[in-house]
Design a protein around this motif. Structure first.
Motif, PDB file in Angstrom:
ATOM      1  N   THR A 185       0.817  -1.214   0.000  1.00 17.74           N
ATOM      2  CA  THR A 185       0.000   0.000   0.000  1.00 17.74           C
ATOM      3  C   THR A 185       0.849   1.261   0.000  1.00 17.74           C
ATOM      4  N   LYS A 187       3.938   1.512  -1.861  1.00 22.07           N
ATOM      5  CA  LYS A 187       4.461   1.641  -3.221  1.00 22.07           C
ATOM      6  C   LYS A 187       3.389   1.453  -4.290  1.00 22.07           C
ATOM      7  N   SER A 188       2.168   1.039  -3.869  1.00 19.22           N
ATOM      8  CA  SER A 188       1.065   0.773  -4.811  1.00 19.22           C
ATOM      9  C   SER A 188       1.456  -0.306  -5.817  1.00 19.22           C
ATOM     10  N   MET A 203       2.191  -2.162 -10.872  1.00 20.31           N
ATOM     11  CA  MET A 203       1.836  -0.935 -10.175  1.00 20.31           C
ATOM     12  C   MET A 203       0.384  -0.593 -10.476  1.00 20.31           C
ATOM     13  N   ILE A 204      -0.364  -0.252  -9.440  1.00 23.61           N
ATOM     14  CA  ILE A 204      -1.769   0.100  -9.614  1.00 23.61           C
ATOM     15  C   ILE A 204      -1.890   1.615  -9.802  1.00 23.61           C
ATOM     16  N   LYS A 207      -3.709   4.749  -5.257  1.00 20.35           N
ATOM     17  CA  LYS A 207      -3.270   4.209  -3.969  1.00 20.35           C
ATOM     18  C   LYS A 207      -4.396   3.420  -3.311  1.00 20.35           C
ATOM     19  N   TYR A 208      -4.053   2.236  -2.815  1.00 24.07           N
ATOM     20  CA  TYR A 208      -5.025   1.399  -2.110  1.00 24.07           C
ATOM     21  C   TYR A 208      -4.826   1.539  -0.613  1.00 24.07           C
TER      22      TYR A 208
END
Length: 312
Positions: A185, A187-188, A203-204, A207-208
């Motif tokens: 969470t 570094k996403s 990479m998403i 941000k989660y």
């Protein structure tokens, strides 16, 4: 004729089961309403795609009886935090309490489980973490072996992960499909491990933040699930490897959910049963015990014959 209490109880149970069996579906309720246990080692949950559902949650977390999927998101509870997040396996766990309606003071989440699914009759969804919150995370698998991770119910974000990179060639074969999903969470970045393979790190776009309740639900499946573990940090590669190996049960227990200290709620067509491995051990023990009894009988018979011969 006077009847002892144990015999009367046995006859009462048999009569009750016969009445339930005659009424069809009601016999299933005898299994699904059983009192939850906290140690499920050696157990698996069998689900039917026709209404089967199970929820897993920590022993100290309560689910409202009217809605097994909506946990009290405002409830504070005890969890396990590691003072050294870079190497959590070498640190001693300490107790911590925080509110899951705000961002947890951790940098990730890891979910591992073992399952067997008949994808011809099941929906592709495997599990949902924090089902009633906006940060609900759902993992699904498709017929081609590709996994999809969805999160954030408001924005509907998703990523596809294919575990096609072989990194652990010495992982022994197993009847179970073994999966670990890690979400960084900070570094996403998300990555999936399955057996001896891994996906690329992806990479998403957004941000989660995991802020939901510590609950995992499974439904719409045709098959079994066992050994559910959830950590509130990124599980190191060596611990993921140990989880994937059937001969190396040396990973740290899940800091949020662990199979050996867990509560569950079964709904609909579900069963709590012994795992296939435990059944095989019981069968082997029965055969070994039977052979031992036969050997003892032969020894006793030969001993009696020897005594008769000496007396003559």
């Amino acid at each position: 004729m006077k009847m002892d209490g144990s015999r009367l109880y046995a006859m009462t149970v048999m009569a009750t089961l016969m009445l339930m069996e005659a009424s069809g579906e009601q016999i299933l309720a005898a299994w699904t309403t059983a009192s939850p246990t906290t140690n499920l080692d050696g157990k698996m949950v069998t689900l039917s795609s026709r209404g089967g559902r199970v929820s897993f949650y920590p022993p100290y977390f309560s689910l409202p009886p009217t809605d097994p999927t909506a946990a009290d998101a405002n409830k504070e509870y005890m969890t396990t935090a590691y003072p050294n997040s870079a190497n959590p396996t070498s640190a001693s766990p300490v107790s911590a309490s925080y509110d899951w309606t705000t961002q947890p003071p951790v940098g990730g989440v890891t979910v591992c489980l073992r399952y067997l699914l008949d994808l011809r009759w099941s929906s592709p969804f495997i599990f949902t973490l924090s089902p009633s919150g906006q940060s609900a995370m759902t993992l699904s698998v498709h017929f081609d072996g590709q996994f999809e991770l969805r999160w954030n119910t408001l924005k509907y974000q998703s990523v596809y992960l294919t575990p096609s990179i072989r990194i652990w060639p010495d992982i022994p074969p197993d009847i179970w499909s073994r999966v670990c999903i890690t979400m960084d969470t900070l570094k996403s970045v998300v990555q999936l491990f399955s057996g001896g393979n891994m996906s690329v790190r992806k990479m998403i776009p957004f941000k989660y933040v995991w802020s939901g309740e510590p609950v995992v639900t499974m439904s719409g499946l045709e098959g079994q699930v066992t050994d559910m573990q959830v950590w509130d940090y990124l599980l190191p590669y060596n611990d993921v490897f140990n989880y994937m190996s059937i001969t190396r049960y040396r990973w740290p227990p899940g800091s949020v959910l662990t199979w050996s200290n867990i509560r569950y709620s079964l709904t609909g067509r579900t069963l709590l049963e012994d795992t296939y491995e435990l059944r095989a051990k019981k069968t082997t023990r029965k055969k070994t015990h039977g052979r031992q009894l036969q050997a003892n009988r032969r020894t006793s018979k030969n001993h009696r014959r020897a005594q008769l011969t000496s007396n003559q």
